[in-house]
Write a protein that holds these residues in place. Structure first.
Motif, PDB file in Angstrom:
ATOM      1  N   THR A  77       0.860  -1.186   0.000  1.00 36.68           N
ATOM      2  CA  THR A  77       0.000   0.000   0.000  1.00 36.68           C
ATOM      3  C   THR A  77       0.904   1.247   0.000  1.00 36.68           C
ATOM      4  OG1 THR A  77      -0.025   0.180   2.402  1.00 36.68           O
ATOM      5  CG2 THR A  77      -1.715  -1.218   1.393  1.00 36.68           C
ATOM      6  N   GLU A 105       2.637   1.441   3.291  1.00 34.55           N
ATOM      7  CA  GLU A 105       3.711   0.446   3.431  1.00 34.55           C
ATOM      8  C   GLU A 105       4.944   0.857   2.631  1.00 34.55           C
ATOM      9  OE1 GLU A 105       0.806  -3.436   4.233  1.00 34.55           O
ATOM     10  OE2 GLU A 105       1.379  -2.884   2.193  1.00 34.55           O
ATOM     11  N   GLU A 139       2.311 -14.571  11.297  1.00 34.35           N
ATOM     12  CA  GLU A 139       1.061 -13.867  11.609  1.00 34.35           C
ATOM     13  C   GLU A 139       1.321 -12.436  12.076  1.00 34.35           C
ATOM     14  OE1 GLU A 139      -2.724 -14.938  14.470  1.00 34.35           O
ATOM     15  OE2 GLU A 139      -0.703 -15.338  15.238  1.00 34.35           O
ATOM     16  N   ASN A 175       3.617  -8.724   5.646  1.00 32.10           N
ATOM     17  CA  ASN A 175       2.479  -9.069   6.496  1.00 32.10           C
ATOM     18  C   ASN A 175       1.491 -10.036   5.843  1.00 32.10           C
ATOM     19  OD1 ASN A 175       0.717  -7.425   4.831  1.00 32.10           O
ATOM     20  ND2 ASN A 175       1.670  -5.645   5.779  1.00 32.10           N
ATOM     21  N   ARG A 205      -1.546  -9.642   5.054  1.00 34.15           N
ATOM     22  CA  ARG A 205      -2.336  -9.041   3.962  1.00 34.15           C
ATOM     23  C   ARG A 205      -1.616  -9.225   2.634  1.00 34.15           C
ATOM     24  NH1 ARG A 205      -2.340  -5.457   0.445  1.00 34.15           N
ATOM     25  NH2 ARG A 205      -0.361  -4.539   1.150  1.00 34.15           N
ATOM     26  N   MET A 206      -0.294  -8.973   2.618  1.00 36.40           N
ATOM     27  CA  MET A 206       0.473  -9.153   1.384  1.00 36.40           C
ATOM     28  C   MET A 206       0.513 -10.617   0.970  1.00 36.40           C
ATOM     29  SD  MET A 206       3.756  -6.677   1.286  1.00 36.40           S
ATOM     30  CE  MET A 206       3.879  -5.434   2.534  1.00 36.40           C
ATOM     31  N   ARG A 258      -1.793 -12.828   1.477  1.00 36.74           N
ATOM     32  CA  ARG A 258      -3.102 -13.133   0.868  1.00 36.74           C
ATOM     33  C   ARG A 258      -3.208 -12.497  -0.526  1.00 36.74           C
ATOM     34  NH1 ARG A 258      -4.596 -11.820   6.304  1.00 36.74           N
ATOM     35  NH2 ARG A 258      -4.917 -13.755   7.480  1.00 36.74           N
ATOM     36  N   TYR A 259      -2.671 -11.303  -0.671  1.00 35.20           N
ATOM     37  CA  TYR A 259      -2.643 -10.621  -1.977  1.00 35.20           C
ATOM     38  C   TYR A 259      -1.937 -11.503  -3.007  1.00 35.20           C
ATOM     39  CZ  TYR A 259      -1.227  -6.960  -5.352  1.00 35.20           C
ATOM     40  OH  TYR A 259      -1.000  -6.218  -6.489  1.00 35.20           O
ATOM     41  N   GLU A 285      -4.014 -14.649  -3.816  1.00 37.76           N
ATOM     42  CA  GLU A 285      -5.168 -14.374  -4.688  1.00 37.76           C
ATOM     43  C   GLU A 285      -4.750 -14.224  -6.146  1.00 37.76           C
ATOM     44  OE1 GLU A 285      -6.778 -10.877  -2.918  1.00 37.76           O
ATOM     45  OE2 GLU A 285      -7.556 -11.959  -1.163  1.00 37.76           O
TER      46      GLU A 285
END
Length: 270
Positions: free
Chosen positions: A127, A130, A214, A220, A222-223, A225-226, A229
């Motif tokens: 982001t 970040e 975690e 992190n 979130r990244m 999971r990014y 995906e």
């Protein structure tokens, strides 16, 4: 650990090791300011099943302390040169942190070389906030020293519980970090801070494992999971209660997760 070996690639002499004999080839790439020994705990647990190449990146450990600007494609070319030297026409590839960025780039540019890909505690799709934070750390590093950076980063890397329980490991890490060349460290950190392949990850078409701690604030969940995906058919693992330095704090967890992924039949069959 295997015997220390050297291979010259252009102007760089790379320090590397081969562990294990006869198993599937596995190449492991460490992070900024680190060295091949960061993988020791994982190597010990996997060398019965894999032939493992670990090495010191340019500017790190016992590889050449080459000065000047580093580009991610320098790291990719040197990784491939060592894989060639080891006789690995295709191989499994694992990268940690900066090593994970190098692994992403290698997958994007030399996908036919890869069997399976493991991305540990790495970054993609930062982001704006970040990006600002990592560039601020780069600026602080350029103004200070690796030891200042070490002191500021220790609790981003390892839990307090691990630090308290393993003072010898913490002392060893501090001593190793103090050996880093400030210019080389900063050159490598710039690549970490300024590189992001988020928009290209859908081009990675090999079985891929993405894992992080975690409580890793830089690389992190979130990244992770990014990435999960965007990389088709990838596998995601978030390790509870861990921060960034999972190779040091939890090599058993990392090795078990890697072994399960690298040996499962679906991954082998693509």
């Amino acid at each position: 650990m295997g015997k220390a070996l050297e291979h010259r690639v252009g102007e760089v002499t790379l320090n590397y090791r081969i562990d294990g004999d006869g198993g599937e080839p596995l190449v492991c790439i460490h992070g900024v300011g680190s060295y091949l020994e960061a993988w020791s705990g994982v190597v010990e647990r996997l060398k019965d099943r894999f032939t493992i190449l670990t090495f010191d990146l340019r500017g790190h450990g016992r590889s050449s302390r080459i000065k000047g600007r580093y580009e991610i494609d320098d790291f990719v070319a040197e990784t491939l040169a060592l894989a060639d030297k080891a006789g690995f026409s295709t191989f499994n590839l694992a990268g940690f942190s900066l090593g994970g960025l190098i692994a992403q780039r290698l997958a994007l540019t030399h996908l036919p070389r890869l069997r399976r890909l493991v991305l540990l505690s790495t970054v993609a799709g930062r982001t704006p906030e970040e990006r600002e934070r990592v560039l601020a750390r780069l600026a602080a590093l350029q103004a200070g020293t690796p030891s200042d950076h070490h002191n500021a980063s220790l609790s981003r890397w390892l839990t307090e519980g691990f630090q308290d329980a393993h003072p010898d490991t913490i002392a060893w890490l501090r001593a190793r970090d103090a050996e880093n060349d400030p210019d080389c460290y900063t050159s490598a950190y710039r690549v970490l801070a300024e590189t992001d392949f988020g928009g290209f990850l859908d081009q990675i078409r090999c079985p891929t494992l993405i894992a992080t701690g975690e409580d890793d604030v830089g690389s992190n969940p979130r990244m992770a999971r990014y990435m999960h995906e965007r990389i088709p058919g990838s596998t995601l693992a978030i390790f509870p209660g861990l921060r960034h330095s999972i190779l040091i704090e939890a090599p058993d967890v990392v090795a078990d997760t890697m072994a399960t992924f690298l040996t499962k039949k679906e991954a082998a069959d693509g």
